[in-house]
Design an enzyme around this catalytic site. Structure first.
Site, PDB file in Angstrom:
ATOM      1  CE  LYS A   5     -12.421  19.687 -43.659  1.00 34.66           C
ATOM      2  NZ  LYS A   5     -11.620  20.285 -42.760  1.00 34.66           N
ATOM      3  CB  CYS A  19     -15.477  15.859 -58.031  1.00 33.10           C
ATOM      4  SG  CYS A  19     -14.097  16.144 -59.006  1.00 33.10           S
ATOM      5  NE  ARG A  27     -17.189  16.650 -52.267  1.00 37.29           N
ATOM      6  CZ  ARG A  27     -17.505  14.722 -51.897  1.00 37.29           C
ATOM      7  NH1 ARG A  27     -17.829  15.658 -49.912  1.00 37.29           N
ATOM      8  NH2 ARG A  27     -16.820  14.087 -51.748  1.00 37.29           N
ATOM      9  CD  GLU A  85      -1.827  20.683 -38.084  1.00 37.65           C
ATOM     10  OE1 GLU A  85      -2.036  19.600 -39.113  1.00 37.65           O
ATOM     11  OE2 GLU A  85      -2.872  21.086 -38.480  1.00 37.65           O
ATOM     12  CD1 TRP A 111      -9.635  20.135 -56.486  1.00 43.58           C
ATOM     13  CD2 TRP A 111      -8.632  18.189 -56.692  1.00 43.58           C
ATOM     14  NE1 TRP A 111      -8.418  20.297 -55.861  1.00 43.58           N
ATOM     15  CE2 TRP A 111      -7.796  18.931 -56.553  1.00 43.58           C
ATOM     16  CE3 TRP A 111      -8.182  17.368 -57.315  1.00 43.58           C
ATOM     17  CZ2 TRP A 111      -6.857  18.817 -55.844  1.00 43.58           C
ATOM     18  CZ3 TRP A 111      -7.186  17.169 -56.796  1.00 43.58           C
ATOM     19  CH2 TRP A 111      -6.227  16.885 -56.276  1.00 43.58           C
ATOM     20  CG  ASN A 133     -16.199  12.185 -56.301  1.00 40.69           C
ATOM     21  OD1 ASN A 133     -14.860  12.494 -56.812  1.00 40.69           O
ATOM     22  ND2 ASN A 133     -17.132  12.113 -55.389  1.00 40.69           N
ATOM     23  N   GLY A 134     -14.215  10.722 -59.140  1.00 44.95           N
ATOM     24  CA  GLY A 134     -13.569   9.549 -59.256  1.00 44.95           C
ATOM     25  C   GLY A 134     -12.381   9.535 -59.891  1.00 44.95           C
ATOM     26  CD  GLU A 177      -4.144  22.943 -45.223  1.00 42.29           C
ATOM     27  OE1 GLU A 177      -4.457  23.153 -45.677  1.00 42.29           O
ATOM     28  OE2 GLU A 177      -4.177  23.567 -43.978  1.00 42.29           O
TER      29      GLU A 177
HETATM   30  O1  M6R Z   1     -10.115  13.646 -44.177  1.00 43.43           O
HETATM   31  P1  M6R Z   1      -8.358  13.506 -43.911  1.00 43.43           P
HETATM   32  O2  M6R Z   1      -8.072  13.688 -42.817  1.00 43.43           O
HETATM   33  O3  M6R Z   1      -7.984  11.947 -43.902  1.00 43.43           O
HETATM   34  O4  M6R Z   1      -7.524  14.614 -44.018  1.00 43.43           O
HETATM   35  C1  M6R Z   1      -6.703  14.696 -44.685  1.00 43.43           C
HETATM   36  C2  M6R Z   1      -6.068  15.797 -45.521  1.00 43.43           C
HETATM   37  O5  M6R Z   1      -6.258  15.766 -46.188  1.00 43.43           O
HETATM   38  C3  M6R Z   1      -6.510  16.605 -44.487  1.00 43.43           C
HETATM   39  O6  M6R Z   1      -6.256  16.604 -43.291  1.00 43.43           O
HETATM   40  C4  M6R Z   1      -5.767  18.151 -45.270  1.00 43.43           C
HETATM   41  O7  M6R Z   1      -3.773  17.879 -45.062  1.00 43.43           O
HETATM   42  C5  M6R Z   1      -5.734  18.873 -44.374  1.00 43.43           C
HETATM   43  N1  M6R Z   1      -6.622  20.347 -45.422  1.00 43.43           N
HETATM   44  C6  M6R Z   1      -4.776  20.150 -43.426  1.00 43.43           C
HETATM   45  O8  M6R Z   1      -5.260  20.572 -42.951  1.00 43.43           O
END
Ligand code: M6R
Length: 600
Positions: free
Chosen positions: A595, A2, A27, A477, A73, A99-100, A484
């Site tokens: 995000k 959010c 986000r 990866e 979200w 948000n939360g 995704e």
């Molecule tokens: O902001 P962060 O690196 O902590 O986020 C971790 C994951 O949510 C993030 O890497 C997610 O897996 C990505 N969407 C992958 O592309």
């Protein structure tokens, strides 16, 4: 997840709020809304779907100088117009965005709100109804707000409007990110500075459990005891062009292309005046004095951690464990005597990682955060921070942050090794320069990766990524990237593990992407490719120069062996990108994803 925006000033707030929400789209969200307030009262507009849908719902003739906005979200309640924020109290006097996650919302509902008819399924509506309950008992709004906050368990960033007070936005935060932006004759609120760069680059960070009274000329920050706090603003060092797509069709493609530049920028930023790579002495002491490193991360950052373990163990000779943040909280291993925790997080806001940070700090352990966002929660709460210098990453699929994480981890490992008196027999600055050049070569080969995506992935249901050693981690990866954004079921496997079960999934035509960049396992992985081909798989081998054979589909330039993940991931990023395009997926904003994952 959010996102929140707010504006109070002399201009019409609608467009500022909508533009702000557009900047927060990255986000991840499934509905959006704004509430604007003028002398006639509060006007709420909300829609399920995109900001573009919200835009059409907003009445252009409503002029108002104060407003709040939100991208939602869904956590409690399906994505719908009803559950979208802002939410209003029963009398509609109070309007709120949040948000939360309020963990005790059900208890609060039963305890305080049996006689209130709730309109939505959200935990958020409980907050606004509780405030009104206290207001109805004769308590002033500001006091009722603080009383309500004291009852909440969980995370929140909140902006609240009172229709009887056109001059104020009430704000609070706990565990969820929120900033106040300062202007001449106006002030703003935002989950992320990017949202309000359109009007200011001066921001004030808020601490957990603070409440803030925002008027157009003043920002009053109050600590949980109600005492006024003074805090200097900082300048958000973001270039507006960093957050624009420019001529690119998607942020993801732009961010993939930015990788060579990011690597060069990282080297520059970590070079001391003597030209050597350098890291803050306190970090080097913490690295040297620990007996074991625990890397904590999620998603792509976790995959970077797996490669980082190799860097640190091979160069600095310190044992490393890598843990998925969301699992660590429940399955904390027996810790060594002198652990050092490294949190890897692009956003610096991932709630799962933050949960671990809070618990290990309670145990008195030291933490280093590696992040792309200065001032982010994980950075503020750790003892030390190393920055990624990758510039804003907007696409949900992480690309340049991953390679930046690898580059920074390699520098951390190399500098720590030298600090510990260990011999490093290669020049990392030079090798990272070669990596950056190789990245350019790969970014220039887009057509070939588009062709691979078309040939192998246009219609497939699933896809496997195999590799051995460090190539296995890149495969993980690659699989995450593909699934995704293209929604193809994709999994990464260790080549030698296939015969223990996974090979049963291979059918005629199953695409199997294999990496062969490590001399020591080259024969092994080629043997695994033969095993899947014998069972009908359609193999696509990507090898490194010097190890190529006639059967390989693409050969990547040669770089120093341990650094190959920095470049071998690029074919996977581009193949995933083009696979998602062929399938007409929303590349930058894949379904169900956010995000910045700010809920546990
Ligand atoms: O902001 P962060 O690196 O902590 O986020 C971790 C994951 O949510 C993030 O890497 C997610 O897996 C990505 N969407 C992958 O592309």
């Amino acid at each position: 997840m959010c996102g929140i925006v707010g504006y109070i000033g002399s201009n019409d707030s609608k467009e500022i709020l909508l533009k702000g929400l557009e900047k927060l789209e990255y986000r991840g969200y499934d509905s959006a809304g704004i509430a604007v307030m003028n002398s006639e009262g509060v006007h709420v507009f909300k829609e399920k779907g995109r900001i573009a849908d919200l835009r059409t719902a907003v009445k252009p003739d409503v002029a108002a100088n104060t407003g709040i906005g939100h991208t939602r979200w869904a956590t409690h309640g399906v994505p719908s117009k009803l559950n979208a924020h802002p939410h209003q109290s029963s009398s509609a006097r109070l309007t709120l965005v949040h948000n939360g996650v309020i963990e005790n919302y059900d208890i609060l509902k039963r305890e305080y709100l049996q006689n209130v008819s709730l309109k939505s399924d959200t935990d958020t509506e409980i907050i606004v109804q509780l405030i009104e309950l206290f207001v109805n008992k004769g308590i002033a709004v500001e006091e009722a707000f603080r009383k309500t906050l004291s009852l909440l368990k969980g995370s929140y960033a909140i902006a609240l409007l009172d229709s009887q007070n056109e001059e104020t936005i009430f704000v609070a935060k706990n565990k969820s990110p929120l900033l106040v932006g300062l202007g001449e004759g106006f002030n703003v609120v935002a989950s992320d500075a990017m949202a309000m760069l359109q009007v200011t680059d001066q921001f004030v960070e808020l601490m957990d459990k603070e409440t803030v009274i925002v008027t157009k000329d003043k920002v009053t920050i109050l600590n949980p005891e109600g005492e006024e706090m003074s805090r200097d603003p900082y300048t958000a060092e973001l270039d507006a062009s960093d957050i624009e797509k420019g001529t690119y069709p998607h942020y993801m493609l732009k961010e993939i292309d930015e990788q060579p530049l990011v690597i060069r920028k990282i080297v520059q930023n970590y070079q001391g005046s003597d030209g050597e790579l350098t890291i803050d002495k306190d970090i080097l002491n913490a690295m040297s004095q620990c007996d074991r490193i625990y890397i904590i991360a999620a998603g792509t950052s976790y995959h970077a951690g797996l490669v980082g373990k190799q860097f640190i163990e091979k160069m600095a000779k310190i044992p490393v464990e890598v843990h998925i943040a969301s699992e660590f909280s429940y399955n904390m291993p027996i810790l060594s005597e002198k652990p050092l925790f490294i949190f890897i997080s692009q956003s610096g806001e991932t709630a799962d990682s933050r949960g671990v940070l809070v618990s290990i700090k309670e145990l008195g352990h030291q933490a280093l955060t590696i992040t792309n966002v200065p001032g982010s929660t994980l950075s503020r709460e750790a003892d030390f921070t190393l920055m990624l210098h990758a510039g804003p990453e907007i696409a949900v699929a992480s690309t340049k942050a991953y390679t930046a994480q690898l580059a920074v981890l390699s520098i951390l490992a190399e500098v720590t090794a030298r600090y510990r008196g260990l011999k490093i027999n290669f020049d990392l600055i030079q090798e990272l320069g070669i990596v950056a050049n190789a990245m350019e070569v790969l970014c220039d080969a887009k057509e070939e990766f588009e062709e691979i995506a078309r040939e192998f992935l246009a219609t497939t249901r699933n896809c496997f990524f195999i590799g051995r050693g460090i190539d296995f981690y890149v495969g993980l990866e690659g699989a995450l990237k593909l699934k995704e954004i293209s929604y193809i079921q994709a999994e990464g496997f260790a080549g030698g593990e296939l015969k223990h079960g996974t090979i049963a999934l291979i059918e005629n035509g199953t695409p199997v992407l294999a990496l062969a960049t490590q001399e020591s396992v080259n024969l092994g992985i080629r043997g695994n490719v033969k095993e899947v081909v014998a069972r009908g798989a359609n193999p696509c081998i990507i090898s490194m120069k010097g190890m190529e054979t006639d059967e390989d589909r693409f050969v990547i330039p040669e770089v120093y062996e341990i650094l190959t993940p920095l470049i071998s991931v690029i074919p996977y990023q581009l193949i995933s990108y083009y696979a998602a395009l062929h399938r007409e997926c929303d590349v930058d904003k894949p379904r169900n994803l956010a995000k910045s994952v700010t809920v546990e």
